[in-house]
Design an enzyme around this catalytic site. Structure first.
Site, short mmCIF file in Angstrom:
data_model
loop_
_atom_site.label_atom_id
_atom_site.label_comp_id
_atom_site.label_asym_id
_atom_site.label_seq_id
_atom_site.Cartn_x
_atom_site.Cartn_y
_atom_site.Cartn_z
N GLY A 160 9.11 -10.12 -8.40
CA GLY A 160 9.30 -10.15 -6.95
C GLY A 160 9.97 -11.43 -6.52
N GLY A 196 10.47 -12.18 -3.09
CA GLY A 196 10.22 -12.44 -1.68
C GLY A 196 9.80 -13.91 -1.53
N GLY A 197 9.19 -14.22 -0.41
CA GLY A 197 8.83 -15.61 -0.14
C GLY A 197 8.00 -16.23 -1.24
N ILE A 198 6.95 -15.53 -1.67
CA ILE A 198 6.05 -16.08 -2.69
C ILE A 198 6.81 -16.32 -4.00
CG2 ILE A 198 3.98 -15.66 -4.06
CD1 ILE A 198 3.13 -15.67 -1.30
N LYS A 222 -5.30 -10.85 -1.44
CA LYS A 222 -6.48 -11.39 -0.76
C LYS A 222 -7.55 -10.39 -0.39
CE LYS A 222 -4.29 -11.29 3.76
NZ LYS A 222 -3.71 -12.03 4.85
N THR A 227 4.59 -8.23 8.67
CA THR A 227 3.42 -8.70 7.94
C THR A 227 2.27 -9.10 8.86
OG1 THR A 227 4.29 -10.92 7.91
CG2 THR A 227 4.88 -9.50 6.08
N GLU A 254 -0.89 -6.93 8.73
CA GLU A 254 -2.02 -7.24 7.86
C GLU A 254 -3.15 -7.87 8.66
OE1 GLU A 254 -3.12 -6.84 4.96
OE2 GLU A 254 -4.55 -8.47 4.67
N HIS A 263 -7.28 -6.58 11.08
CA HIS A 263 -8.58 -7.24 11.16
C HIS A 263 -9.11 -7.33 12.58
CE1 HIS A 263 -8.70 -8.49 6.98
NE2 HIS A 263 -7.45 -8.90 7.09
#
Lengths: 359, 359
Positions: free
Chosen positions: B10, B12-14, B153, B221, B224, B228
């Site tokens: 991947g 992406g940002g990470i 997470k 995102t 996500e 919650h």
């Protein structure tokens, strides 16, 4: 994790409280204890309550140990005596317990039983700088294959252990050094706090200790800290009479601030790759006249992030957590981790900042 | 420690930032990268600069991934996109690098090279809850013997990995799960802070995120987190249109506070023996309209010491450390630890709170 059998060498403050705290932790079975005159061994687990009750205020030690336990450990500054009345001679210490028996060779007696002991906490006063390293030698020579752990704090002891790294590795011993509050707990926190950064600029370890029992009971061990004051070193501090120590403490109004202490925090953080020795400063405030901590024990790690920001992450211990809690909890946590490393075949010398203490 | 070769699934940002941060860390050699349309492999080490430059603002992803990267990781709340313009089709992503080549089977291609890869960071959007666990299955089936690490997470993913623990163990894989900021970094801090106590009463993890690029780029995102909020769950959040998300954000004035989030912090701290799931609370504040953190990311561990005192130890991240720094630094730190565990023969599923990230 499977059960861990462990021994404690020494029944001063650290040794006693480690036994006490171990009762709250899962999977830890204290199987052997010794002091200078006695030993108690039960591979099914000692009766810690009986042992502590029988030896309360009755720690076998000579005047040498009371005066000279340089290097014993602290939440920063001060060695942790039992605070009870020390006795010597027959009936003193471990032999006062119904589980104890007298011996003139307590460490050798533990070594003789050590094939059934997973870990040994060395909670002896480091009378000379190489005393504990030499204890390690004796375990290695006897073929011990397990964990040794100490709670010392001076950099030079780590060096002596490092010289033995290969011997310990060959023997199958995992030695965790400096696993008390500082360097143990606080360098662990520093290593973790460093994770935000690609470059660590500074680690500041700052401790506060308020002596519950006043400095009377701890005068001998306040020497350790006085050696860090301007104009003193270990040798001159060792030569001070009790009265001279009392005078120094009084001069400071009972509250002594320490800066740039020689603590192993620096070498242990460098070993762990976190920063250079010279980036670490250790200091704190000792108040011998109150139980309250004079300042909050804090680890501050300042670094630069990959995206160029500079910041300081901090780890703070509540003022209500005692020095003893912050020494003995981490010591047992690191002991557990040491056993795990040992069982996985990792031998040699480890600093706490390379390990996470297990709960 | 010897050198570690690692792959990133991947970009992406990470994934991108992990590659970037790895250049500052000792002993980490990025050898393979893939995205949905391409792969780049060089066992001597990729030219990270070229790869990042070539793919800047040019991340290969479809609209599904942009909208659905539920569960990707954060310094608390928000998934970390590259923030660049996403492109699809030929010339997008890794293939835009001179080191890349197109493939329709990027993960299989990495697996085919994996016998020379020590660790694989899975930085893919977890499109379905079992997507990353199924990626682990594929590595295990192919005979991979190394480290897999994710930065997810949600608690339920840990459960899915736990179901595979035996398979992974038999395969010789060490899986480190949830190794980003939270749960990774912050549960590590909680496990350490707990060491003062014999009983941990409460762990409170509280994060602050200020979105650098505003919420426009991160709208997908923010779902996500919206999941919650009261009245929403993953399914209803997933069904929201972009306009509906924008409306919810506007309703909150751009600053949304979250409480009692379903983060894996709780299960990971229980696994580590620190406390029970129900003693852990996770919440935080997301400010989509400024770069400044709206609140300081703090871990508070309240417990009781062996001597009966109650206290709260705290770990605080500087407001100037970005979400990205707090995800990627720890991820690489845990990756290093994972490799050490793997080389020592410890296989299965590990939570970050059981490990100390190496620097």
């Amino acid at each position: 994790m499977n059960e861990i059998s462990f021994a404690v060498l020494g029944t001063g403050g650290i040794g006693r409280r480690t036994l006490e705290v171990s009762q709250y932790r899962d999977g830890l079975i204290p199987v052997a204890v010794c002091d200078r005159g006695g030993i108690a061994v039960d591979h099914d687990g000692l009766d810690v309550g009986e042992l502590l009750d029988a030896t309360e205020g009755n720690v076998a030690s000579g005047p040498d140990e009371v005066d000279d336990d340089q290097d014993t450990v602290t939440d920063g500054g001060v060695s942790t005596d039992a605070g009870g009345v020390k006795q010597t001679g027959e009936g003193a210490g471990v032999v006062a317990s119904e589980q104890g028996r007298p011996t003139e060779t307590p460490i050798d007696d533990i070594i003789a039983k050590s094939d059934r002991i997973d870990a040994v906490l060395i909670a002896l006063p480091n009378l000379e700088h190489d005393f504990i390293p030499r204890v390690a030698d004796r375990f290695a020579e006897a073929g011990y294959e397990g964990v040794l752990i100490d709670v010392l704090k001076r950099s030079r002891v780590i060096g002596l252990l490092d010289e033995r790294a290969e011997t310990l590795e060959d023997a199958g011993i995992t030695f965790v050094c400096g696993a008390g509050a500082t360097p143990g707990f606080l360098t662990g926190a520093a290593a973790l706090a460093a994770q935000s950064f690609v470059e660590v600029d500074e680690v500041e370890i700052w401790w506060g200790v308020g002596l519950r029992s006043g400095y009377e009971d701890n005068r001998g061990t306040v020497r350790e800290d006085i050696a860090h004051l301007d104009g003193y070193d270990i040798e001159t501090a060792r030569a001070l009479s009790d009265e001279e120590i009392e005078a120094i403490v009084a001069e400071h109004g009972g509250v002594i601030e320490f800066n740039d202490m020689e603590h192993a925090d620096d070498v242990l953080l460098e070993r762990a790759g976190v920063c250079d020795v010279e980036d670490v400063t250790v200091g704190g405030v000792l108040d011998v006249r109150t139980d309250e901590k004079p300042t909050t024990t804090t680890v501050s790690v300042t670094g630069t992030t990959f995206d160029g920001e500079r910041g300081t992450n901090t780890f703070r211990l509540d003022d209500d957590t005692s020095m003893a809690a912050n020494v003995n909890g981490p010591a047992l946590g690191y002991l557990k981790t040491g056993v795990r490393r040992n069982r996985a075949g990792e031998y040699g010398v480890f600093g706490p900042a390379e390990l996470m203490p297990r709960f």
